[in-house]
Design an enzyme around this catalytic site. Structure first.
Site, PDB file in Angstrom:
ATOM      1  N   ASP A   1       0.821  -1.220   0.000  1.00 49.39           N
ATOM      2  CA  ASP A   1       0.000   0.000   0.000  1.00 49.39           C
ATOM      3  C   ASP A   1       0.853   1.268   0.000  1.00 49.39           C
ATOM      4  OD1 ASP A   1       0.704  -0.143   2.671  1.00 49.39           O
ATOM      5  OD2 ASP A   1      -1.340  -0.130   3.457  1.00 49.39           O
TER       6      ASP A   1
ATOM      7  N   GLU B   1       1.416  -9.204  11.334  1.00 50.78           N
ATOM      8  CA  GLU B   1      -0.049  -9.092  11.307  1.00 50.78           C
ATOM      9  C   GLU B   1      -0.808 -10.337  10.858  1.00 50.78           C
ATOM     10  OE1 GLU B   1      -0.911  -5.452   9.149  1.00 50.78           O
ATOM     11  OE2 GLU B   1      -0.400  -4.237  10.875  1.00 50.78           O
TER      12      GLU B   1
ATOM     13  N   GLU C   1       3.325  -0.302  15.836  1.00 50.35           N
ATOM     14  CA  GLU C   1       2.969   0.348  14.566  1.00 50.35           C
ATOM     15  C   GLU C   1       1.812   1.294  14.802  1.00 50.35           C
ATOM     16  OE1 GLU C   1       1.755  -1.575  10.973  1.00 50.35           O
ATOM     17  OE2 GLU C   1       3.471  -2.921  10.987  1.00 50.35           O
TER      18      GLU C   1
HETATM   19  C1  BMA Z   1       0.508  -1.970   8.615  1.00 48.14           C
HETATM   20  C2  BMA Z   1       1.800  -2.493   8.055  1.00 48.14           C
HETATM   21  C3  BMA Z   1       1.902  -2.458   6.585  1.00 48.14           C
HETATM   22  C4  BMA Z   1       1.120  -1.354   5.969  1.00 48.14           C
HETATM   23  C5  BMA Z   1       0.743  -0.307   6.976  1.00 48.14           C
HETATM   24  C6  BMA Z   1      -0.078   0.809   6.419  1.00 48.14           C
HETATM   25  O1  BMA Z   1      -0.494  -2.853   8.688  1.00 48.14           O
HETATM   26  O2  BMA Z   1       2.142  -3.722   8.598  1.00 48.14           O
HETATM   27  O3  BMA Z   1       1.526  -3.681   6.065  1.00 48.14           O
HETATM   28  O4  BMA Z   1       1.831  -0.811   4.940  1.00 48.14           O
HETATM   29  O5  BMA Z   1       0.015  -0.891   7.992  1.00 48.14           O
HETATM   30  O6  BMA Z   1      -1.311   0.351   5.932  1.00 48.14           O
END
Ligand code: BMA
Length: 820
Positions: free
Chosen positions: A197, A475, A571
């Site tokens: 993405d 994930e 994240e």
């Molecule tokens: C998370 C990451 C990526 C992705 C990002 C933005 O889920 O692990 O896989 O690029 O979000 O959507």
């Protein structure tokens, strides 16, 4: 080019400080070794010079067959390359002397990906995993004079499809807006090379790492691992040498030579007498015990220095003492523990105190991990080890006070240079294994190649002081639980495969080869609790366990009150646009530079992405749709919006150390692979977005951090990431009118906080103030012994409602002079 040495020989492998010395002849088969490589396609309509290490996209670009791959729509326009079949052919000379060795091995450090190899017309082997080192015995195929090596690649897209037809594993394909390719999960290849993405699809093909022929008579050390444990005032250092031989038994001795402080060395020796396995491999060990007084502690960035010590391990012939093989590595002395224990010990009998902690203790100190997520430095793997790019990105991370980067599972195991640099800079690495956002097959063929991949990469990387933790995937637990890929009907089958891969295959390998480090089955996960719950937790995002990923494109991301609690935010992020300057390196057409152009739509892979950015901007900033400079402003505002969002969220996590024991904030994402909207703080090409400048402040070791509460008051926190407390300090709040640069009011509050903690200092009541749209607050710290702590701000109402702001009429000086 070939080198015959029984004395010092530096094996070219593109690695800094990591070289081998062999009683051995090495034939360097890369372009650097003057081997002439050519590259051709299936119907022979293309024949150009090839590079090793290299790849088809870079070679075709060099030959002028295609344009700059990152320009315009070239990701799609060059897609035919990924559907063709490519062959690299190299010719090299060998002398009679070279043929006299007992062992002749062709060593390929990295082949991307599905290929069959021929030497002088005879098949010698196949490859199927770009993360595996392939070693083929070629003694019977080499000859005196010219030899020809051909490496014939299948189309990666077709190879993935063929496997998928046999072992279909969800998802079927990436979303259409990615302009990507399907079934990356079927190949052990950088998953992002089929699109992501934030990135284009370049299903790469090539020999992306060095390639040599090794000729020797007895045995070599292939790799060395080190296991360092603290035992009272002593360090126990266990070294394992991974050996390869042609005979059934390796007899000789190993020596290890460790540099310590004051330019001294410690040396030990151990006899080796081991049986080799059928494939000629064997291990031998050496143990050291050294006093803590002779080496200094290695610390993550911001907490101390990063002393590294040379370790030389060599294998000798028993009778002649001849040195057969040598490895040099650098090691650091530190302990890292991932602590998952009853959270009520810290947080008491509260909601937050339910569950387990999740934090890193380094050298016995609990440290809050500040940092980001690392995606590959280049979409073409052969360019991802570029030292300048790695230096720039890692120094930028260091300068923004980052102590940890997560090498994300959709990329690659990075180059040795990358981890060496992290060792030097004190950047701890959370290393995902390379499985991301997908279910994965679990057939025997797949599991076998994964097994090799994990073994080799753990052995290659584990001696680095920077490696803190391993994680099985990105994930995939949450994707299965949340039915992201329509797997609900076959939940049991997918769960079984999940456990086969990450629990039964990967976990025991990691825990055997690297017993000192924690292996997390997934990221995010509930850590130990996920394991207790059978590996697919009911809610892998549980605030009371493990790590979480959090994205919310619908709420106001400047408002810290929207964020759920977490023990460790591995994240979180929001998109922005790269600067016009960077976008202009991908298009010359002025018509491309508006939000709805085909070009911009092509570059935005996140479904709905531009709308989310727009909506987020609209919450706080005024941007008129008819503004003639709409696009330039949109870019700029998107960066403000992203930077402010990440500031709020990051400070929220740092503040939450005090009440939720949140102990990590790694935002998504540090870097970029092309010129496109993404979550990154650093643009492709290296330019910093506003976010990265903001990170220098919001990650500051000492920070006054105010939070506007739902009730409309301000909770003021003092964050102290240092090993010493802050005492007898003062927090000063200046209230400004938007119309003036002088404060209209100043208040100060006593402040103190223990070492490595965050503490709420006071609540400033402002809910009943009138004219909130006319004022803002500035917070600063006055404390002896604190060198720097950035000023911080509260805007009581959305910025677009601010009243009193005037046009600053700031112009460059020479312009003023000219006008005057
Ligand atoms: C998370 C990451 C990526 C992705 C990002 C933005 O889920 O692990 O896989 O690029 O979000 O959507």
């Amino acid at each position: 080019m070939s080198y015959v040495f029984c004395v010092l020989f530096l094996l070219f492998n593109g690695l800094l400080n990591n070289y081998s010395v062999h009683c051995i002849e090495i034939v360097d088969l890369t372009s650097n070794g003057n081997v002439i490589w050519s590259l051709g396609n299936k119907n022979k309509s293309i024949s150009v010079a090839g590079s090793v290490p290299g790849g088809v996209y870079t070679d075709l670009e060099k030959a002028g067959i295609i344009d700059n791959v990152l320009f315009g729509f070239n990701d799609v326009l060059t897609r035919w390359i990924a559907y063709d079949y490519w062959t690299y052919t190299g010719r090299f000379l060998l002398s009679q002397d070279s043929l006299n060795y007992n062992v002749t091995k062709l060593v390929l450090e990295g082949v991307d990906t599905v290929a069959f190899l021929e030497l002088n017309g005879s098949p010698i082997g196949t490859t199927e995993n770009m993360f595996v080192r392939y070693v083929f015995d070629v003694k019977q195929y080499i000859k005196v004079g010219e030899n020809e090596l051909t490496i014939n690649f299948l189309s990666p897209v077709e190879a993935a499809k063929v496997r998928s037809d046999k072992y279909f594993t969800a998802p079927n394909c990436v979303p259409d807006v990615y302009n990507g390719e399907c079934h990356a999960n079927q190949l052990r290849k950088m998953q992002a090379s089929f699109s992501w993405d934030w990135g284009p699809a370049f299903p790469s093909v090539g020999i992306w790492k060095p390639l040599t022929i090794e000729l020797y008579n007895e045995a070599i050390i292939r790799s060395v691992t080190t296991h360092i444990d603290k035992n009272g005032s002593l360090w126990d250092l266990k070294i394992v040498a991974y050996l390869e031989t042609r005979s059934t038994r390796i007899k000789g001795y190993l020596t290890a030579n460790l540099s310590v402080n004051a330019k001294q060395y410690v040396t030990i020796r151990n006899d080796v007498n081991v049986l080799a396995r059928d494939d000629g491999t064997a291990e031998a060990g050496l143990n050291f015990t050294i006093s803590e007084n002779v080496v200094s502690l290695w610390w993550p960035n911001g907490f101390g220095d990063q002393p590294l010590y040379d370790l030389k391990v060599s294998l000798h012939n028993q009778d002649s003492d001849e040195e057969l093989s040598v490895k040099h590595i650098k090691i650091g002395f530190r302990t890292v523990e991932l602590v998952e224990e009853d959270a009520s010990n810290i947080l008491g009998n509260t909601t937050a105190g339910n569950g387990l902690t999740f934090y890193f203790k380094v050298n016995d100190y609990p440290l809050f991990m500040k940092g980001s997520n690392w995606i590959p430095a280049n979409i073409l793997p052969e360019l991802g080890s570029d030292k300048n790019t790695i230096d720039d990105l890692l120094l930028a991370a260091r300068d923004a006070h980052m102590a940890m980067l997560r090498v994300w599972g959709g990329g690659i195991y990075e180059s040795d240079y990358f981890y060496q640099k992290c060792d030097e800079l004190g950047i701890l690495i959370w290393q995902d294994f390379l499985f991301a956002c997908s279910m994965y097959p679990a057939d025997a063929e797949f599991l076998n190649t994964v097994k090799q991949e994990i073994e080799q990469n753990v052995i290659r990387l584990q001696h680095h002081a920077s490696i803190a933790v391993w994680a099985g995937n990105n994930e995939n637990e949450v994707a299965l639980r949340g039915d992201w890929y329509g797997t609900k009907q076959q939940f049991d089958r997918y769960k079984e495969d999940y456990i086969k891969l990450y629990v039964h295959t990967i976990k025991p390998i990691v825990e055997t080869l690297d017993p000192g480090r924690r292996y997390l089955v997934s990221s995010p996960s509930n850590g130990r609790k996920s394991e207790e719950d059978g590996y697919i937790a009911e809610n892998p995002y549980d605030s009371n366990y493990g790590d979480t990923h959090y994205y919310n494109y619908f709420a106001d991301n400047w408002d810290a009150n929207i964020y759920p609690g977490t023990r460790f935010a591995s994240e979180y992020g929001f998109q922005s646009f790269p600067s016009a300057k960077t976008l202009q390196t991908a298009s010359n057409d002025q018509n491309d530079f508006h939000l709805d152009s085909k070009f911009i739509r092509h570059r935005q892979h996140s479904p709905g992405g531009n709308t989310y950015i727009k909506e987020q901007i609209a919450r706080h900033l005024h941007l008129d749709d008819n503004d003639p400079k709409y696009f330039e402003k949109f870019i700029f505002y998107s960066q403000i919006s992203q930077a402010m969002s990440m500031k709020s969220e990051t400070e929220y996590y740092r503040q939450s150390q005090s009440d939720w024991y949140t102990m990590g904030a790694l935002y998504w994402q540090l870097n970029d692979v092309w010129q496109a909207p993404s979550w990154s703080g650093i643009e492709y090409g290296g330019k910093w977005k506003m976010l990265h400048y903001f990170a220098m402040n919001f990650f500051s070791p000492v920070l006054v951090s105010p939070r506007l509460t739902l009730a409309g008051d301000i909770n003021v926190y003092l964050i102290n990431d240092r090993l010493v407390p802050i005492e007898d300090a003062k927090i000063v709040m200046d209230v400004f009118n938007w119309t003036s640069l002088e404060p209209i009011e100043t208040n100060s509050y006593p402040a103190s906080v223990a070492a490595l903690t965050t503490k709420k200092q006071t609540t400033v009541e402002i809910w009943d103030r009138e004219n909130k749209e006319e004022i803002f607050m500035r917070f600063s710290l006055k404390s002896d012994g604190v060198n720097s702590s950035p000023r911080n701000y509260v805007f009581p109402v959305s910025l677009k409602m601010a009243k009193g702001l005037r046009k600053p009429h700031i112009r460059p000086k020479n312009q003023l002079t000219q006008e005057n």
